[in-house]
Design an enzyme around this catalytic site. Structure first.
Site, PDB file in Angstrom:
ATOM      1  N   SER A   1       0.839  -1.208   0.000  1.00 57.40           N
ATOM      2  CA  SER A   1       0.000   0.000   0.000  1.00 57.40           C
ATOM      3  C   SER A   1       0.871   1.254   0.000  1.00 57.40           C
ATOM      4  O   SER A   1       2.015   1.230   0.450  1.00 57.40           O
ATOM      5  CB  SER A   1      -0.879   0.030   1.256  1.00 57.40           C
ATOM      6  OG  SER A   1      -1.625  -1.162   1.366  1.00 57.40           O
TER       7      SER A   1
HETATM    8  N1  SAH Z   1      -0.532  -4.928   4.107  1.00 55.36           N
HETATM    9  C1  SAH Z   1       0.228  -5.203   2.896  1.00 55.36           C
HETATM   10  C2  SAH Z   1      -0.536  -4.871   1.629  1.00 55.36           C
HETATM   11  C3  SAH Z   1      -1.596  -5.823   1.415  1.00 55.36           C
HETATM   12  S1  SAH Z   1      -2.201  -6.019  -0.208  1.00 55.36           S
HETATM   13  C4  SAH Z   1       1.545  -4.477   2.897  1.00 55.36           C
HETATM   14  O1  SAH Z   1       1.803  -3.703   3.817  1.00 55.36           O
HETATM   15  O2  SAH Z   1       2.336  -4.731   1.984  1.00 55.36           O
HETATM   16  C5  SAH Z   1      -3.447  -7.187   0.218  1.00 55.36           C
HETATM   17  C6  SAH Z   1      -2.977  -8.582   0.412  1.00 55.36           C
HETATM   18  O3  SAH Z   1      -4.096  -9.358   0.818  1.00 55.36           O
HETATM   19  C7  SAH Z   1      -2.440  -9.256  -0.849  1.00 55.36           C
HETATM   20  O4  SAH Z   1      -1.125  -9.653  -0.643  1.00 55.36           O
HETATM   21  C8  SAH Z   1      -3.371 -10.463  -1.033  1.00 55.36           C
HETATM   22  O5  SAH Z   1      -2.702 -11.627  -1.520  1.00 55.36           O
HETATM   23  C9  SAH Z   1      -3.901 -10.673   0.372  1.00 55.36           C
HETATM   24  N2  SAH Z   1      -5.160 -11.399   0.500  1.00 55.36           N
HETATM   25  C10 SAH Z   1      -6.245 -11.386  -0.336  1.00 55.36           C
HETATM   26  N3  SAH Z   1      -7.229 -12.202   0.137  1.00 55.36           N
HETATM   27  C11 SAH Z   1      -6.748 -12.740   1.294  1.00 55.36           C
HETATM   28  C12 SAH Z   1      -7.279 -13.657   2.242  1.00 55.36           C
HETATM   29  N4  SAH Z   1      -8.505 -14.200   2.105  1.00 55.36           N
HETATM   30  N5  SAH Z   1      -6.512 -13.988   3.320  1.00 55.36           N
HETATM   31  C13 SAH Z   1      -5.275 -13.475   3.479  1.00 55.36           C
HETATM   32  N6  SAH Z   1      -4.711 -12.591   2.609  1.00 55.36           N
HETATM   33  C14 SAH Z   1      -5.442 -12.228   1.534  1.00 55.36           C
END
Ligand code: SAH
Length: 206
Positions: A61
């Site tokens: 993000s």
């Molecule tokens: N917090 C992260 C950014 C997250 S992007 C950072 O600081 O880099 C959102 C993430 O959620 C992605 O990597 C995606 O693979 C994950 N995601 C999507 N659905 C999910 C689920 N059901 N359980 C766990 N992770 C999930």
């Protein structure tokens, strides 16, 4: 300009724009090396206020979004926090000095390995990065706060069950093609819903 100068510029912009407000949160941004949480070829862009690709179609993000989430979460020193969507591990790293412990769940195994390695390089020891689907199988709480870092269609019962009474969930909810960040507070049997602002996270998947 080296990373330290770029970081100071980013921090002063985030403070001027009102995204960063609390002393402890600013300090955490200052000591967390975002360059360790992006792909090596993007290292020079680590201190731009942009989301960046981290592989498998996912992104780290933008710093202002991490600032908004962290300021809204207001973690307490003794808090146990759950993050859904670990991605690069950067958001969990920012929470590390502000809370007791963080459990972060990531759906993509390649990314959970990436995040674990990034946290290790940054010397962070109170974040547990788990590979799994954070909408259905979460390590048992109770958690003081739950932070959902992906756009969700709904509030999953597993989150509410593992949340302490009086605790809250910060979650981007999908609504008619838009996303709005909500603060959902557990008050006994009731859930109180408060709108924070519109946002744009990658979708929660299964
Ligand atoms: N917090 C992260 C950014 C997250 S992007 C950072 O600081 O880099 C959102 C993430 O959620 C992605 O990597 C995606 O693979 C994950 N995601 C999507 N659905 C999910 C689920 N059901 N359980 C766990 N992770 C999930």
């Amino acid at each position: 300009m080296d990373h330290a100068d770029k970081k100071e510029m980013l921090l002063s912009n985030l403070i001027d724009e009102g995204y960063l407000r609390s002393k402890d949160v600013i300090e955490s941004f200052r000591k967390t090396p975002r360059e360790l949480f992006v792909l090596p070829e993007d290292s020079e862009f680590a201190y731009l206020d942009h989301p960046l690709q981290i592989g498998l179609g996912q992104t780290i993000s933008a710093p202002h979004m991490v600032a908004i989430m962290t300021e809204e979460l207001k973690p307490g020193r003794k808090d146990k926090i759950l993050e859904i969507g670990g991605g690069s591990g950067y958001q969990a790293a920012i929470l590390s000095p502000l809370a007791r412990s963080i459990v972060s769940i990531e759906l993509e195994e390649g990314l959970s390995d990436f995040a674990r390695e990034n946290l290790r390089k940054a010397g962070i020891t109170n974040v547990e990065l788990i590979h799994g689907d954070g909408s259905s199988s979460i390590p048992e709480g109770p958690y003081d706060r739950i932070l959902v870092s992906c756009g969700s269609d709904k509030i999953y019962p597993e989150w509410v069950e593992n949340l302490k009474d009086g605790g809250f969930i910060l979650v981007p909810l999908n609504r008619f093609g838009f996303q709005t960040l909500y603060k959902i507070t557990k008050n006994g049997e009731k859930l109180e819903k408060k709108r924070i602002l519109d946002c744009s996270f990658v979708p929660l998947r299964h």
